[in-house]
Design an enzyme around this catalytic site. Structure first.
Site, short mmCIF file in Angstrom:
data_model
loop_
_atom_site.label_atom_id
_atom_site.label_comp_id
_atom_site.label_asym_id
_atom_site.label_seq_id
_atom_site.Cartn_x
_atom_site.Cartn_y
_atom_site.Cartn_z
N GLN A 42 -2.22 -1.71 -8.07
CA GLN A 42 -1.47 -3.13 -7.99
C GLN A 42 -1.98 -4.07 -9.17
OE1 GLN A 42 -2.11 -3.17 -3.47
NE2 GLN A 42 -0.39 -4.51 -3.72
N ARG A 100 -13.56 -6.66 -3.20
CA ARG A 100 -13.20 -5.56 -2.65
C ARG A 100 -11.96 -4.88 -3.70
NH1 ARG A 100 -8.44 -4.31 1.44
NH2 ARG A 100 -8.68 -2.04 1.45
N HIS A 146 -6.64 4.07 -1.86
CA HIS A 146 -5.72 2.87 -1.37
C HIS A 146 -4.28 3.06 -2.01
CE1 HIS A 146 -5.33 -1.62 -0.71
NE2 HIS A 146 -4.01 -1.27 -0.86
N GLU A 191 -5.25 1.55 5.20
CA GLU A 191 -4.05 1.46 6.07
C GLU A 191 -3.78 2.97 6.17
OE1 GLU A 191 -1.21 -1.08 5.02
OE2 GLU A 191 -2.48 -2.95 5.26
N ASN A 324 -6.89 -5.22 8.44
CA ASN A 324 -5.86 -5.72 7.46
C ASN A 324 -4.85 -6.78 8.45
OD1 ASN A 324 -6.91 -4.87 5.32
ND2 ASN A 324 -5.15 -3.66 4.67
N TYR A 326 -1.89 -9.81 9.12
CA TYR A 326 -1.21 -10.78 8.41
C TYR A 326 -0.20 -11.60 9.43
CZ TYR A 326 -2.25 -8.69 3.87
OH TYR A 326 -2.79 -8.35 2.69
N GLU A 391 -8.32 -7.74 4.82
CA GLU A 391 -7.17 -8.56 4.05
C GLU A 391 -6.68 -9.64 5.01
OE1 GLU A 391 -3.86 -5.85 2.67
OE2 GLU A 391 -5.32 -4.46 1.80
O1 LGS Z 1 -0.45 -5.49 -1.01
C1 LGS Z 1 -0.41 -4.75 0.03
C2 LGS Z 1 -1.05 -6.00 0.97
C3 LGS Z 1 0.22 -6.92 1.21
O2 LGS Z 1 0.58 -7.02 2.44
C4 LGS Z 1 -2.08 -4.00 0.06
O3 LGS Z 1 -2.11 -3.23 -0.85
C5 LGS Z 1 -2.04 -3.44 1.53
O4 LGS Z 1 -3.31 -2.80 1.89
C6 LGS Z 1 -1.45 -4.10 2.58
O5 LGS Z 1 -0.41 -3.32 3.48
N1 LGS Z 1 -0.70 -5.37 2.32
C7 LGS Z 1 0.13 -6.12 3.08
N2 LGS Z 1 0.62 -5.76 4.33
C8 LGS Z 1 1.41 -6.08 5.05
C9 LGS Z 1 1.76 -5.38 6.21
C10 LGS Z 1 3.11 -4.53 6.25
C11 LGS Z 1 3.62 -4.49 7.49
C12 LGS Z 1 5.01 -4.02 7.20
C13 LGS Z 1 5.69 -4.11 8.58
C14 LGS Z 1 7.23 -3.93 8.67
C15 LGS Z 1 7.86 -4.04 9.58
#
Ligand code: LGS
Length: 484
Positions: A42, A100, A146, A191, A324, A326, A391
């Site tokens: 990223q 990290r 990752h 993840e 992680n 959100y 996260e």
């Molecule tokens: O950029 C990613 C961040 C941003 O939001 C990061 O690389 C990942 O580790 C992480 O997954 N991240 C992220 N996750 C949000 C969760 C997504 C869930 C989607 C659900 C869809 C119904």
């Protein structure tokens, strides 16, 4: 006297309003660690420089027909491969205890197989980064995997064919050997649930069954890596090894017993799928029963079984759980998902959102600060393993770039719930990392969604970084160890 004092103290605790009081209230424990997170693909760019091999995301963005919102790639991204000093200056300015970041497997092992060659310039990049961090007194938390697999090992081989597991373990060993004296926290996988479901679906040749196989192998890779670190590196390097699991908080959509069960099932299928084996030695009973129920007699179990030997190998292999987190969703039981089950059908839930929750620019992402406190409590009660929030952060899709008051509000309210979890609920949460240090390439959203504390100008060849308003906020929290 004692009981009066007890009453008095519990009255204070009970009367404590959960939010306002923490502003200028309790401070974070002195050993609580604060950090900021990124991941290699990223931010690094330099996708084919200095001998780096092709990664799956290079392949996806250049060749495949998987759609990326703005048809962009991480070819240059934040150009962090050439900007170690700038990245470290931002971390230093923030005053974080930890950074990290992740290692791009294909940058140090171009075709994924350590015995077929290690790429020295790639190794030097991470060594330089670690040395400079150390010089600035910033400790390192490093993610070994990752999402960015070397294309040479691409699905459906890696994590589907057990014979490939040793390639992961060899790569992890190389990372410990090269970098371990400068790393305090290692994360084997970021993840894995996302890797084995949404990510794998795009590659899978046998949809539906691969998710369980993929998870089974990742759990074994994790456990082998954990014991390898334990026997060969821990005494010298004194680090900790964990995994990062992603989850929303899942609130039952109603008080109907079926919805309550569905919300619980969601956590067990998403988090328990990994954490139960790694803590207790096997998949959650609820998973085993539900999946067995929908397995035809002529099918072998769709959920692979661990042998007794494997159970003792995988049990107790988390020094910490990385979380992680959100957002939060309302979960209800799905109408009968029918036969020919997949992971999604086995899970069998519907997700909705409370219309009063504040929306963000992503359709699954609502601002629900109490969800963090609840998921921390659930993890602590269920696993009793120290938790690090690896996260957490707020997303926006564009302007206003620098005046990110919504992000400040997000950090303030979510961190307030971390304090409540620590002081009111006595949850063992030992650290907090924001996603993300800077705007970056957000997978299938490309550059359209921004999580950064720092703004990055992706249209300028020099990828200039500018602090958003939230930088000053996070800096102040870190300095005072209180919410301001
Ligand atoms: O950029 C990613 C961040 C941003 O939001 C990061 O690389 C990942 O580790 C992480 O997954 N991240 C992220 N996750 C949000 C969760 C997504 C869930 C989607 C659900 C869809 C119904």
């Amino acid at each position: 006297y004692n009981s009066n004092l007890g009453l008095f103290l519990s009255a204070i605790i009970l009367l404590k309003p959960s939010f306002a009081d923490n502003i200028n209230g309790e401070s974070f424990p002195s050993n609580f660690i604060f950090g900021a997170s990124t991941s290699a693909y990223q931010i690094e760019g330099a996708w084919n420089e200095d001998g780096k091999g092709e990664g799956v995301w290079d392949h996806i963005t250049h060749v495949s027909n998987i759609s990326i919102a703005d048809r962009s790639s991480g070819d240059v991204a934040c150009d962090s491969y050439h900007k170690v000093d700038e990245d470290i200056a931002m971390l230093k300015h923030l005053g974080v205890d930890y950074y990290r970041f992740s290692i791009a497997w294909s940058r140090i092992v171009p075709n994924g197989n350590v015995s077929q060659g290690v790429n020295l310039p790639g190794v030097m990049y991470y060594l330089r980064l670690l040395e400079k961090l150390e010089r600035e007194n910033i400790s390192a938390m490093v993610t070994i995997f990752h999402y960015d697999l070397p294309q040479a090992l691409s699905f459906p081989t890696m994590f589907i064919d057990e014979n490939y597991n040793s390639l992961y373990v060899d790569y992890a060993r190389l990372a410990f050997l090269l970098f371990g004296n400068k790393v305090k926290y290692w994360i084997t996988f970021n993840e894995p649930q996302g890797v084995c479901t949404s990510f794998l679906e795009k590659y899978s040749t046998k949809p539906g069954t691969d998710s369980y196989t993929c998870t089974h192998n990742i759990i074994k890779c994790h456990a082998m890596t954990y014991w390898m670190y334990d026997s060969d590196f821990r005494d010298d390097q004194k680090g900790q090894v964990g995994i990062v699991l992603n989850t929303n908080w899942d609130e039952p959509a109603s008080q109907d017993a079926k919805d309550i069960e569905a919300a619980k099932r969601k956590l067990l299928f998403e988090v328990g799928w990994y954490a139960h084996p790694l803590v207790f030695g096997d998949y959650p009973d609820e998973m085993k029963t539900r999946i067995r129920l929908y397995t035809f007699p002529w099918e072998s179990s769709r959920l692979p079984k661990f042998t007794d030997e494997e159970k003792s190998l995988i049990k107790g292999t988390l020094d910490f759980i990385g979380l992680n987190h959100y957002s939060t969703s309302l979960v209800s039981d799905a109408p009968d998902p029918g036969l020919f089950r997949t992971y999604e059908k086995d899970l069998g839930i519907l997700k909705t959102y409370d219309p009063s929750w504040e929306k963000t620019s992503l359709d699954w992402f609502y601002v629900v600060p109490f969800g963090l406190r609840k998921i921390l409590n659930w993890l602590d009660e269920t696993y009793k393993v120290p938790i690090i929030i690896t996260e957490n952060g707020y997303v926006e899709d564009g302007s206003p770039f620098l005046d990110d008051d919504r992000r400040i509000n997000y950090y303030q309210t979510y961190l307030s719930n971390v304090l409540d979890a620590i002081y009111i609920d006595h949850v063992n949460v030992i650290g907090y990392f924001t996603w993300s240090l800077m705007d970056n390439w957000e997978w299938t959203s490309g550059y359209t969604q921004k999580f950064g504390l720092y703004y990055v100008n992706f249209s300028s060849p020099t990828r200039d970084r500018l602090p958003k308003k939230s930088v000053a906020y996070y800096k102040k929290v870190l300095k005072t160890r209180r919410l301001v």
